[in-house]
Design an enzyme around this catalytic site. Structure first.
Site, PDB file in Angstrom:
ATOM      1  N   HIS A  67       0.825  -1.201   0.000  1.00 22.59           N
ATOM      2  CA  HIS A  67       0.000   0.000   0.000  1.00 22.59           C
ATOM      3  C   HIS A  67       0.860   1.253   0.000  1.00 22.59           C
ATOM      4  CE1 HIS A  67       1.032  -0.213   4.277  1.00 22.59           C
ATOM      5  NE2 HIS A  67       0.646   1.052   4.402  1.00 22.59           N
ATOM      6  N   HIS A 102       8.930  13.573 -11.529  1.00 24.47           N
ATOM      7  CA  HIS A 102       9.976  12.610 -11.152  1.00 24.47           C
ATOM      8  C   HIS A 102       9.579  11.886  -9.869  1.00 24.47           C
ATOM      9  CE1 HIS A 102      10.971  16.413  -9.129  1.00 24.47           C
ATOM     10  NE2 HIS A 102      11.595  15.695  -8.193  1.00 24.47           N
TER      11      HIS A 102
END
Length: 359
Positions: free
Chosen positions: A171, A304
């Site tokens: 998760h 990024h």
């Protein structure tokens, strides 16, 4: 004339400073320190025998969470509001009548948890490519949804107990805030300054340079590039970059999302193969701010992702950010080029896949 022979500089042998243009700071590189003996703390290896479904795990399908809500029997990604959020949408304003040394501001937002997969015994590098694409698609949806209002949407994953993650279920978290946090605010200033001076996004030029030089490239494709950055602080830190100018993850084309899923699997497989362990890290995405910034020119930004893994010498020895790093400046031993070479030369078949085939 001095009788002392002049020694030529070797980055693998001689300490030196490297500039980080994303933070306007310097990193001390001391590669010769890797030769010193190690007698420090040894971390407990991560738990390898994780049940696929744990009836006591609040992230598993069909289980009850701390607030009494029951998870659906999800079979892909699953997003829900964090039961213990650090940010809430309705916090009161501290007011403006404050001493300059004791300032406060309103902090509002939302915190969500996103499960990648219904199984607890799987991680991103072991998931199917199409399953990772669904993770990226959901990240995109959340940035679009929360970014319509909030200036910053931070997607981040803490993987492994060594990084403070107490739940092994795959998760991540997504926090949206009404303010621009410190790190992206600093990155915004640095990227803007570079763009104003050079007329090109900092990270777009950087990706071009790294693609040509090759020495710090770990994995690459026609659309993506993963490198150990020249200014890396963590031993096997990497920076994941698109080759095209892209402001936010929501701007990715369908084929770029497919390519992202592929390069993420390749990079994370190499991480796991380094010490044949489920590699711990903290990672997160940085892109152009959202909310009110959507109406502004953010051409200086380039999407990024940062990966910050702590392991240094083995699966049980990690780097500590203490002493000099806390009080003076960041420092590393292994050079980024050495780290990149180690990762680059690792196989792209996951060690668990190989072990299963051998069995």
């Amino acid at each position: 004339m001095s009788g002392k022979e002049e020694v030529s500089f070797d980055p693998k042998e001689h300490q030196h400073l490297r500039y980080n243009p994303l933070r306007d700071s310097w990193v001390l590189v001391s590669a010769h320190r890797m030769k010193r003996p190690w007698a420090g703390q040894v971390e407990k290896p991560p738990e390898e025998h994780i049940p696929r479904h744990d009836p006591c795990n609040p992230l598993c399908p069909g289980n009850t969470r701390a607030n009494g809500e029951v998870n659906p029997d999800y079979d892909s990604t699953f997003v829900f509001g964090n039961d213990f959020p650090a940010l809430q949408p309705d916090a009161p304003d501290p007011g403006s009548n404050q001493h300059p040394l004791f300032q406060s501001k309103a902090a509002r937002g939302v915190c969500k948890v996103m499960c990648f997969h219904p199984w607890s015994d799987i991680t991103l590098p072991l998931m199917k490519k199409e399953e990772v694409v669904k993770v990226i698609d959901k990240w995109t949806e959340l940035v679009e949804e929360l970014g319509a209002t909030y200036p910053w949407v931070q997607i981040f994953e803490n993987k492994g107990a060594m990084m403070g993650c107490s739940n092994p279920h795959p998760h991540c978290q997504v926090w949206a805030s009404n303010f621009l946090p410190n790190e992206p605010a600093l990155s915004d200033r640095c990227q803007r300054a570079y763009y104003q001076k050079h007329g090109e996004p900092l990270l777009l030029q950087y990706a071009k340079q790294e693609a040509e030089r090759k020495e710090r490239v770990v994995v690459e494709s026609s659309d993506w590039l993963a490198v150990v950055p020249y200014w890396a602080t963590w031993p096997y830190q990497t920076l994941l970059l698109p080759r095209r100018h892209i402001l936010r993850i929501s701007d990715l084309r369908a084929e770029e999302r497919e390519g992202l899923a592929d390069i993420m699997k390749r990079l994370l497989t190499k991480y796991d193969n380094l010490f044949e362990v489920s590699f711990p890290y903290s990672m997160g995405w940085h892109g152009a701010p959202t909310g009110p910034y959507l109406k502004e020119d953010n051409s200086h930004w380039q999407l990024h992702a940062h990966y910050y893994p702590p392991l240094l010498r083995s699966a049980s020895v990690k780097k500590f950010m203490v002493g000099y790093e806390m009080l003076a400046q960041e420092q590393r031993d292994l050079t980024p080029e050495q780290a990149a070479e180690k990762l680059r030369n690792l196989p792209e078949e996951h060690y668990k896949t190989r072990e299963n085939q051998e069995k």
